[in-house]
Enzyme design. Structure first.
Site: not given
Ligand code: NAD
Ligand code: DAU
Length: 353
Positions: A12, A32-33, A59, A80, A82, A133-135, A159, A163, A189, A214
């Site tokens: 993303i 970014d790592a 980060i 972003f 994660a 996230t919606d999770e 996860y 978050k 996404n 799968p």
């Protein structure tokens, strides 16, 4: 002035950077790592573009982040970065706590140190936008209303718990220190540059490679699907006009069971790149053991974003999935490059071991 994007070499993040620089000349500092999920090839079109400054770094590194904020007079941070794959969080949650919780905490600390020293106007204009996230809301019953911004946090995987923790820290830094924060909670996404360990690119890749597709458990788990550039436009809109301290749910109004998504991808491939034996790619579907703690259903009510900020997704699932399959067919070299090395080790652990 510039913006600092963390995780801008991921799926993303790289779409966001490309979109941003397609629409604006405001420079992007991209921290970014470059974990297995970070891929600078996504940003190849920006090579030599002075508006894009790539910095490889973590980060979790407070001094590094603060140094970048000061050196580039950053006016907004978009987080972003994660660890983002639920299955990996089940195999090894430690990295998720480190990046998603400790990393978010460090970013907030660096932002706090920077922000308190800004002049009044710059302080008011500054934004910290956290991409979540919606999770975090857990799993919905089949007949339940979609998640809205007041839904209870009930994360079920390492996860989503990591978050959720970061969302709470972001909120606390607003309430306690007055940091001007915004949080977006987004659904699944899909689109260009997604690492082929996530459902849609994995299915496209396996189908074309003659491998099994799968499906976890019975394949009736429901997700809401959002085309990635719609997510990017939502983030820009929230950054521009979101109310400070608020959270905004972002979704595509596209609830679909996994099996339907996979059959849809197979049907498009059957049309665009038929199998040599003229059978459907759906013949490759293979039911495998379920993900532990697998959330049954996610659904997003994105009404607040529409009512308050006038944002609506532009792609339907039908248009978005066609574009996506076409993109992967047209970028087989990209797929080949990412499916070497670390990705192969992961497949062996998850599906074979
Ligand atoms: P991704 O895994 O594709 O990319 C993550 C990026 O972060 C990679 O480039 C990686 O190198 C970088 N990164 C990881 N750890 C880092 C660290 N410690 N310091 C600096 N960089 C680091 O993830 P994505 O799918 O692009 O997701 C981006 C964000 O959006 C994440 O915060 C994720 O939780 C959230 N999100 C994703 C989805 C989705 O469907 N993919 C949906 C909702 C929310
Ligand atoms: O809901 C937003 C979330 O969407 C993001 O926060 C995560 O970062 C992102 O990875 C995604 O999480 P999911 O777990 O929903 O995505 P994934 O592509 O891994 O799986 C989508 C669905 O497909 C899920 O129900 C599990 C199932 N699945 C996945 C894989 C990889 C399978 O049935 N088979 C598979 O091989």
């Amino acid at each position: 002035m510039s913006i600092l994007v963390t995780g801008g070499a991921g799926f993303i993040g790289s779409n966001f950077v490309l979109d941003w620089l397609g629409l604006s000349d405001e420079p992007v500092i991209n921290l970014d790592a470059l974990t297995y999920a970070g891929n600078l090839e996504n940003l190849a079109s920006l090579k030599g573009d002075p508006r894009h400054v790539f910095v490889q770094g973590d980060i979790v590194d407070f001094d590094r982040v603060l140094g970048l904020l000061e050196a580039h007079e950053v006016r907004a941070v978009l987080n972003f970065a994660a660890e983002s794959h639920v299955d990996r969080s089940i195999h090894g949650p430690g990295e998720f706590i480190q990046t998603n919780v400790v990393g978010a905490f460090n970013l907030l600390e660096a932002v706090r140190a920077y922000w308190v020293k800004l002049g009044t106007t710059e302080r008011q204009k500054f934004r910290f936008l956290h991409v979540s996230t919606d999770e975090v809301y857990g799993s919905l019953d089949p007949a339940a209303a979609p998640f809205n911004e007041t839904s209870r946090y009930e994360p079920n995987s390492p996860y989503s718990a990591s978050k959720a923790a970061s969302d709470h820290l972001v909120r606390a830094y607003h309430q306690t220190y007055g940091i001007p924060v915004l949080t977006t909670n987004c659904s699944n996404n899909y689109g260009p540059y997604q690492f082929p360990e996530k459902l849609i690119p994995l299915v496209i890749h396996n189908a074309l490679s003659g491998k099994p597709l799968p499906i976890y458990g019975d394949g009736r788990q429901i997700r809401d699907w959002l085309y990635v550039t719609d997510h990017c436009s939502a983030i820009r809109r929230v950054l521009d006009a979101g109310r400070l301290g608020e959270t905004y749910n972002v979704g595509g109004w596209n609830e679909k069971p996994n099996l339907e998504v996979v059959h849809g991808v197979c049907a498009i491939l059957d049309e665009l790149r038929p199998r040599k034996d003229a059978k459907s790619y759906a013949e490759q579907i293979s039911f495998v053991k379920d993900r532990p703690g697998h959330d049954r259903r996610y659904a997003i009510d994105a009404g607040k974003l529409e009512r308050e900020l006038g944002w609506k997704p532009q792609e339907s699932f039908e248009t978005g999935i066609h574009k996506t399959v076409r993109w992967y067919l047209d970028h087989q070299q990209w797929v080949k490059n990412v499916t070497s090395g670390a990705y192969r080790d992961w497949i062996a652990r998850q599906y074979i071991a």
